[in-house]
Motif scaffolding. Structure first.
Motif, PDB file in Angstrom:
ATOM      1  N   TYR A   1      10.102   9.710  -1.890  1.00  0.00           N
ATOM      2  CA  TYR A   1       9.313   8.516  -2.171  1.00  0.00           C
ATOM      3  C   TYR A   1       8.159   8.802  -3.131  1.00  0.00           C
ATOM      4  O   TYR A   1       7.566   7.887  -3.673  1.00  0.00           O
ATOM      5  CB  TYR A   1       8.792   7.893  -0.873  1.00  0.00           C
TER       6      TYR A   1
ATOM      7  N   TRP B   1      -0.703   1.532  -0.230  1.00  0.00           N
ATOM      8  CA  TRP B   1       0.697   1.117  -0.139  1.00  0.00           C
ATOM      9  C   TRP B   1       1.230   1.263   1.288  1.00  0.00           C
ATOM     10  O   TRP B   1       1.960   0.413   1.791  1.00  0.00           O
ATOM     11  CB  TRP B   1       1.574   1.918  -1.102  1.00  0.00           C
ATOM     12  N   LEU B   2       0.874   2.355   1.959  1.00  0.00           N
ATOM     13  CA  LEU B   2       1.351   2.575   3.315  1.00  0.00           C
ATOM     14  C   LEU B   2       0.742   1.564   4.293  1.00  0.00           C
ATOM     15  O   LEU B   2       1.428   1.074   5.195  1.00  0.00           O
ATOM     16  CB  LEU B   2       1.060   4.010   3.762  1.00  0.00           C
TER      17      LEU B   2
ATOM     18  N   GLY C   1       2.528  -1.662   3.679  1.00  0.00           N
ATOM     19  CA  GLY C   1       3.858  -1.593   4.294  1.00  0.00           C
ATOM     20  C   GLY C   1       3.805  -1.756   5.801  1.00  0.00           C
ATOM     21  O   GLY C   1       4.646  -2.433   6.399  1.00  0.00           O
TER      22      GLY C   1
ATOM     23  N   LEU D   1       5.492  -4.638   8.090  1.00  0.00           N
ATOM     24  CA  LEU D   1       6.297  -4.291   9.252  1.00  0.00           C
ATOM     25  C   LEU D   1       5.844  -5.072  10.483  1.00  0.00           C
ATOM     26  O   LEU D   1       6.656  -5.627  11.219  1.00  0.00           O
ATOM     27  CB  LEU D   1       6.225  -2.787   9.511  1.00  0.00           C
TER      28      LEU D   1
ATOM     29  N   THR E   1      17.257  -2.086  -0.394  1.00  0.00           N
ATOM     30  CA  THR E   1      15.985  -1.624  -0.945  1.00  0.00           C
ATOM     31  C   THR E   1      16.095  -0.199  -1.475  1.00  0.00           C
ATOM     32  O   THR E   1      15.601   0.114  -2.574  1.00  0.00           O
ATOM     33  CB  THR E   1      14.878  -1.705   0.121  1.00  0.00           C
TER      34      THR E   1
END
Length: 162
Positions: free
Chosen positions: A93, A107-108, A111, A115, A155
């Motif tokens: 990644y 970004w995490l 994400g 979720l 994805t």
């Protein structure tokens, strides 16, 4: 550094036994999205959305399940013969994520928020639907699990041109 992983059949058997043991001991299916809602309720005390139903329970078993996930990872790391350290190394990644640690963290976090939103929208997290609902042959859970895996498959192909 060589990484030792469990074989697929052994890991699957362990997860299946955990799901059964959890239900037998607690009397409720395994899953952690309700625990995530509890944490959000503690952090967002003014939002009534998180103060109804299972989210309002202070000693929810799913909250402890959610807390146990990172604790289990920490115990595993501490018991590892190899030294470990905090890292934003994301393996393959790293090709698609920004290179700075701050940008990766953003970004995490984004994400993780997606979720959580998806788990709330679907009525359960991946664990709740794919593992528990799938084991119980619950049709909505089987559909949700299929959507989760198909979304991940598409994805991955879009991001990595496999």
């Amino acid at each position: 550094m060589e990484i030792t992983v469990w074989s697929g059949w052994l890991a699957g058997l362990a997860i299946g036994l955990f799901v059964i043991l959890h239900f037998w001991l607690i009397g409720k299916p395994a899953g952690c999205s309700t625990g995530y809602g509890n944490v959000c309720g503690y952090l967002c005390k003014k939002m009534s959305y998180y103060h109804t139903g299972e989210y309002s329970q202070r000693n929810n078993s799913k909250l402890w399940f959610l807390i146990g996930i990172p604790l289990g990872g920490l115990l595993s790391a501490l018991g590892s013969p190899e030294p470990w350290h905090w890292s934003f190394d994301m393996g393959m990644y790293d090709e698609i994520l920004p290179q700075s640690s701050a940008a990766k963290a953003i970004w995490l976090i984004f994400g993780g928020m997606l979720l959580g939103f998806g788990a709330r929208l679907a009525g359960a997290c991946t664990t709740g639907h794919a593992l528990v609902g799938g084991a119980m042959m619950n049709p909505p859970s089987l559909l949700a699990g299929a959507v989760f895996f198909m979304s991940a498959f598409i994805t991955t192909h879009l991001l990595f041109d496999l």
